[in-house]
Design a protein around this motif. Structure first.
Motif, PDB file in Angstrom:
ATOM      1  N   GLU A 160       0.898  -1.277   0.033  1.00 44.83           N
ATOM      2  CA  GLU A 160       0.042  -0.055   0.009  1.00 44.83           C
ATOM      3  C   GLU A 160       0.955   1.245  -0.050  1.00 44.83           C
ATOM      4  O   GLU A 160       0.656   2.126  -0.695  1.00 44.83           O
ATOM      5  CB  GLU A 160      -0.858   0.079   1.218  1.00 44.83           C
ATOM      6  N   ASP A 161       1.860   1.317   0.773  1.00 45.44           N
ATOM      7  CA  ASP A 161       2.754   2.335   0.853  1.00 45.44           C
ATOM      8  C   ASP A 161       3.544   2.536  -0.424  1.00 45.44           C
ATOM      9  O   ASP A 161       3.807   3.708  -0.777  1.00 45.44           O
ATOM     10  CB  ASP A 161       3.629   2.260   2.089  1.00 45.44           C
ATOM     11  N   ALA A 162       4.147   1.606  -0.754  1.00 42.90           N
ATOM     12  CA  ALA A 162       4.626   1.529  -2.243  1.00 42.90           C
ATOM     13  C   ALA A 162       3.762   2.158  -3.227  1.00 42.90           C
ATOM     14  O   ALA A 162       4.327   2.957  -3.987  1.00 42.90           O
ATOM     15  CB  ALA A 162       5.100   0.185  -2.647  1.00 42.90           C
ATOM     16  N   ALA A 163       2.535   1.556  -3.313  1.00 43.77           N
ATOM     17  CA  ALA A 163       1.508   2.215  -4.158  1.00 43.77           C
ATOM     18  C   ALA A 163       1.401   3.597  -4.102  1.00 43.77           C
ATOM     19  O   ALA A 163       1.271   4.458  -5.072  1.00 43.77           O
ATOM     20  CB  ALA A 163       0.288   1.461  -4.228  1.00 43.77           C
ATOM     21  N   ILE A 164       1.153   4.006  -2.988  1.00 45.10           N
ATOM     22  CA  ILE A 164       0.920   5.670  -2.829  1.00 45.10           C
ATOM     23  C   ILE A 164       2.151   6.395  -3.161  1.00 45.10           C
ATOM     24  O   ILE A 164       2.012   7.313  -3.631  1.00 45.10           O
ATOM     25  CB  ILE A 164       0.629   5.860  -1.085  1.00 45.10           C
ATOM     26  N   ALA A 165       3.486   5.813  -2.853  1.00 44.79           N
ATOM     27  CA  ALA A 165       4.669   6.710  -3.129  1.00 44.79           C
ATOM     28  C   ALA A 165       4.545   6.746  -4.683  1.00 44.79           C
ATOM     29  O   ALA A 165       4.909   7.915  -5.175  1.00 44.79           O
ATOM     30  CB  ALA A 165       5.667   5.945  -2.564  1.00 44.79           C
ATOM     31  N   GLU A 166       4.348   5.698  -5.438  1.00 45.25           N
ATOM     32  CA  GLU A 166       4.473   5.606  -6.665  1.00 45.25           C
ATOM     33  C   GLU A 166       3.343   6.617  -7.353  1.00 45.25           C
ATOM     34  O   GLU A 166       3.838   7.406  -8.276  1.00 45.25           O
ATOM     35  CB  GLU A 166       4.020   4.045  -7.333  1.00 45.25           C
ATOM     36  N   LEU A 167       2.166   6.613  -6.868  1.00 45.02           N
ATOM     37  CA  LEU A 167       1.071   7.572  -7.145  1.00 45.02           C
ATOM     38  C   LEU A 167       1.657   8.943  -7.026  1.00 45.02           C
ATOM     39  O   LEU A 167       1.512   9.647  -8.031  1.00 45.02           O
ATOM     40  CB  LEU A 167       0.082   7.397  -6.562  1.00 45.02           C
ATOM     41  N   VAL A 168       2.228   9.238  -5.983  1.00 39.50           N
ATOM     42  CA  VAL A 168       2.892  10.696  -5.690  1.00 39.50           C
ATOM     43  C   VAL A 168       3.555  11.002  -6.785  1.00 39.50           C
ATOM     44  O   VAL A 168       3.790  12.353  -7.398  1.00 39.50           O
ATOM     45  CB  VAL A 168       3.457  10.590  -4.505  1.00 39.50           C
ATOM     46  N   PHE A 169       4.829   9.982  -7.415  1.00 40.41           N
ATOM     47  CA  PHE A 169       5.482  10.620  -8.413  1.00 40.41           C
ATOM     48  C   PHE A 169       4.801  10.598  -9.702  1.00 40.41           C
ATOM     49  O   PHE A 169       5.225  11.759 -10.351  1.00 40.41           O
ATOM     50  CB  PHE A 169       6.763   9.653  -8.428  1.00 40.41           C
ATOM     51  N   SER A 170       3.798   9.857 -10.033  1.00 42.83           N
ATOM     52  CA  SER A 170       3.022  10.157 -11.415  1.00 42.83           C
ATOM     53  C   SER A 170       2.452  11.475 -11.343  1.00 42.83           C
ATOM     54  O   SER A 170       2.313  12.188 -12.118  1.00 42.83           O
ATOM     55  CB  SER A 170       2.175   8.945 -11.594  1.00 42.83           C
ATOM     56  N   LEU A 171       1.714  11.740 -10.037  1.00 40.27           N
ATOM     57  CA  LEU A 171       0.793  12.685 -10.150  1.00 40.27           C
ATOM     58  C   LEU A 171       1.749  14.052 -10.034  1.00 40.27           C
ATOM     59  O   LEU A 171       1.531  15.042 -10.756  1.00 40.27           O
ATOM     60  CB  LEU A 171       0.265  12.735  -8.601  1.00 40.27           C
ATOM     61  N   ALA A 172       2.966  14.100  -9.413  1.00 40.27           N
ATOM     62  CA  ALA A 172       3.926  15.175  -9.468  1.00 40.27           C
ATOM     63  C   ALA A 172       4.279  15.444 -10.935  1.00 40.27           C
ATOM     64  O   ALA A 172       4.567  16.761 -11.466  1.00 40.27           O
ATOM     65  CB  ALA A 172       5.022  14.904  -8.514  1.00 40.27           C
ATOM     66  N   LYS A 173       4.498  14.260 -11.550  1.00 44.37           N
ATOM     67  CA  LYS A 173       4.843  14.445 -13.045  1.00 44.37           C
ATOM     68  C   LYS A 173       3.760  15.406 -13.891  1.00 44.37           C
ATOM     69  O   LYS A 173       4.345  16.235 -14.775  1.00 44.37           O
ATOM     70  CB  LYS A 173       5.193  13.151 -13.501  1.00 44.37           C
ATOM     71  N   VAL A 174       2.926  14.719 -13.684  1.00 46.17           N
ATOM     72  CA  VAL A 174       1.610  15.403 -14.521  1.00 46.17           C
ATOM     73  C   VAL A 174       1.397  17.032 -13.907  1.00 46.17           C
ATOM     74  O   VAL A 174       1.545  17.869 -14.920  1.00 46.17           O
ATOM     75  CB  VAL A 174       0.196  14.748 -14.212  1.00 46.17           C
ATOM     76  N   LEU A 175       1.549  17.304 -12.683  1.00 48.16           N
ATOM     77  CA  LEU A 175       1.428  18.775 -12.015  1.00 48.16           C
ATOM     78  C   LEU A 175       2.673  19.428 -12.186  1.00 48.16           C
ATOM     79  O   LEU A 175       2.678  20.458 -11.802  1.00 48.16           O
ATOM     80  CB  LEU A 175       0.888  18.575 -10.707  1.00 48.16           C
ATOM     81  N   LYS A 176       3.686  18.908 -12.849  1.00 50.95           N
ATOM     82  CA  LYS A 176       4.895  19.545 -13.046  1.00 50.95           C
ATOM     83  C   LYS A 176       5.538  20.050 -11.410  1.00 50.95           C
ATOM     84  O   LYS A 176       5.914  21.330 -11.471  1.00 50.95           O
ATOM     85  CB  LYS A 176       4.772  20.607 -13.874  1.00 50.95           C
ATOM     86  N   LEU A 177       5.498  19.284 -10.435  1.00 50.55           N
ATOM     87  CA  LEU A 177       6.095  19.338  -9.305  1.00 50.55           C
ATOM     88  C   LEU A 177       7.194  18.670  -9.131  1.00 50.55           C
ATOM     89  O   LEU A 177       7.328  17.620  -9.461  1.00 50.55           O
ATOM     90  CB  LEU A 177       5.087  19.163  -8.126  1.00 50.55           C
ATOM     91  N   GLU A 178       8.238  19.147  -8.169  1.00 42.62           N
ATOM     92  CA  GLU A 178       9.331  18.464  -7.836  1.00 42.62           C
ATOM     93  C   GLU A 178       8.923  17.568  -6.548  1.00 42.62           C
ATOM     94  O   GLU A 178       7.669  18.010  -5.858  1.00 42.62           O
ATOM     95  CB  GLU A 178      10.281  19.462  -7.157  1.00 42.62           C
TER      96      GLU A 178
END
Ligand code: C2E
Ligand code: MG
Ligand code: MG
Ligand code: MG
Length: 284
Positions: A213-231
């Motif tokens: 679950e934590d791995a999936a959340i971490a992965e999601l945060v990176f995908s989301l940040a990419k789309v939103l152009k956030l570091e």
């Protein structure tokens, strides 16, 4: 309420309560003296890139108490928020961080410093002017300061907080969302608050390898940040296996004991100048 219960209410004589009240009063007195005497020290924790080179630092306050020694922020930050003293402490930390940016520039390094800012401080009337005046008077470029705010701290008066963030951003200051993922509505905050960087909370980093679950959340945060152009910067990286896993997720910025603990400013300067000793012992 105590009055309604009468003057002889046991509440007035409960030794535990009285002790607590005394402790708070004592802490208040001590903290005000600490502000007047500038008993605070700022430690710096390195932030590194994928090559483990130092790319910046987070400023973390400690209280050098005359009797009790160096106290962690856990001991006094919340109390300072509750009593309104946080603004003065926050300004002291900002001032020291600016001095450190200057010092590093003199050594030949241009390294942004992140400073934790409490919502109560942002909500003080003169926050924007104080920060702007401080950096102007010290000739600090605003982009060298990163202001870290937490999701949970932003519930109070969202509109005012956002308005003040925008005012500072228009001057060139940058914002990080600290402890990301630990609040109630992390995702909606990404839409609401004008931020440049997410700090992935150390809880995810440290549980990632044991918990899908934590791995999936971490992965999601990176995908989301990419789309939103956030570091994204990962907090609390303390093992090579965590670093490796984060690299696989596309993480490019790291902070944690694996690279350096928070250290006094002279030790941080030495770390920057010599390069992290950990670099040598790490694989990759
Ligand atoms: P934070 O902003 O999330 O800071 C990160 C905390 O995690 C720091 O604790 C740091 O020492 C610790 N940490 C970093 N890497 C690791 C790791 O690999 N493993 C573990 N176990 N811990 C790690 P610290 O310095 O005790 O600060 C605690 C909190 O106090 C901060 O959390 C921040 O919320 C608050 N704080 C610190 N300085 C200030 C300040 O100047 N102003 C305000 N308003 N809050 C501050
Ligand atoms: Mg922080
Ligand atoms: Mg944090
Ligand atoms: Mg925090």
């Amino acid at each position: 309420r105590a009055k309604a219960q009468g003057r002889n209410s046991f509440q007035f004589y409960d030794p535990e309560m009285q002790k607590q009240a005394l402790d708070r009063a004592q802490l208040y007195t001590d903290l005000r003296a600490a502000i007047a005497d500038r008993q605070f020290e700022v430690y710096y924790q390195a932030q590194v890139n994928a090559a483990k080179e130092v790319i910046g630092a987070e400023a973390l306050v400690r209280w050098n108490h005359p009797q009790r020694g160096l106290l962690s922020p856990a001991y006094f930050i919340q109390f300072a928020e509750e009593t309104g003293l946080i603004g003065q402490i926050g300004m002291l930390v900002l001032e020291k961080a600016c001095l450190e940016i200057k010092k590093l520039e003199k050594l030949g390094y241009s390294l942004p410093v992140a400073v934790n800012i409490s919502a109560n401080h942002i909500l003080q009337e003169d926050f924007v002017d104080s920060v702007a005046n401080l950096t102007k008077s010290m000739a600090i470029e605003p982009h060298m300061l990163k202001l870290e705010i937490t999701e949970s701290a932003m519930i109070q008066d969202t509109e005012t907080v956002v308005q003040r963030m925008r005012a500072l951003i228009s001057m060139g200051f940058r914002f990080s969302l600290d402890d990301f993922g630990t609040g109630y509505s992390s995702l909606s905050y990404l839409k609401l608050f004008p931020i440049h960087e997410i700090k992935l909370d150390m809880r995810f980093v440290q549980d990632m390898l044991q918990s899908k679950e934590d791995a999936a959340i971490a992965e999601l945060v990176f995908s989301l940040a990419k789309v939103l152009k956030l570091e994204v910067i990962a907090e609390g990286v303390s093992e090579v296996s965590q670093y490796d896993f984060l690299r696989e997720l596309g993480c490019e910025r790291f902070q944690g004991y694996l690279f350096s603990k928070p250290v006094a400013r002279r030790d941080f300067e030495a770390l920057v100048v010599q390069g992290s000793r950990h670099n040598v012992s790490l694989k990759g």
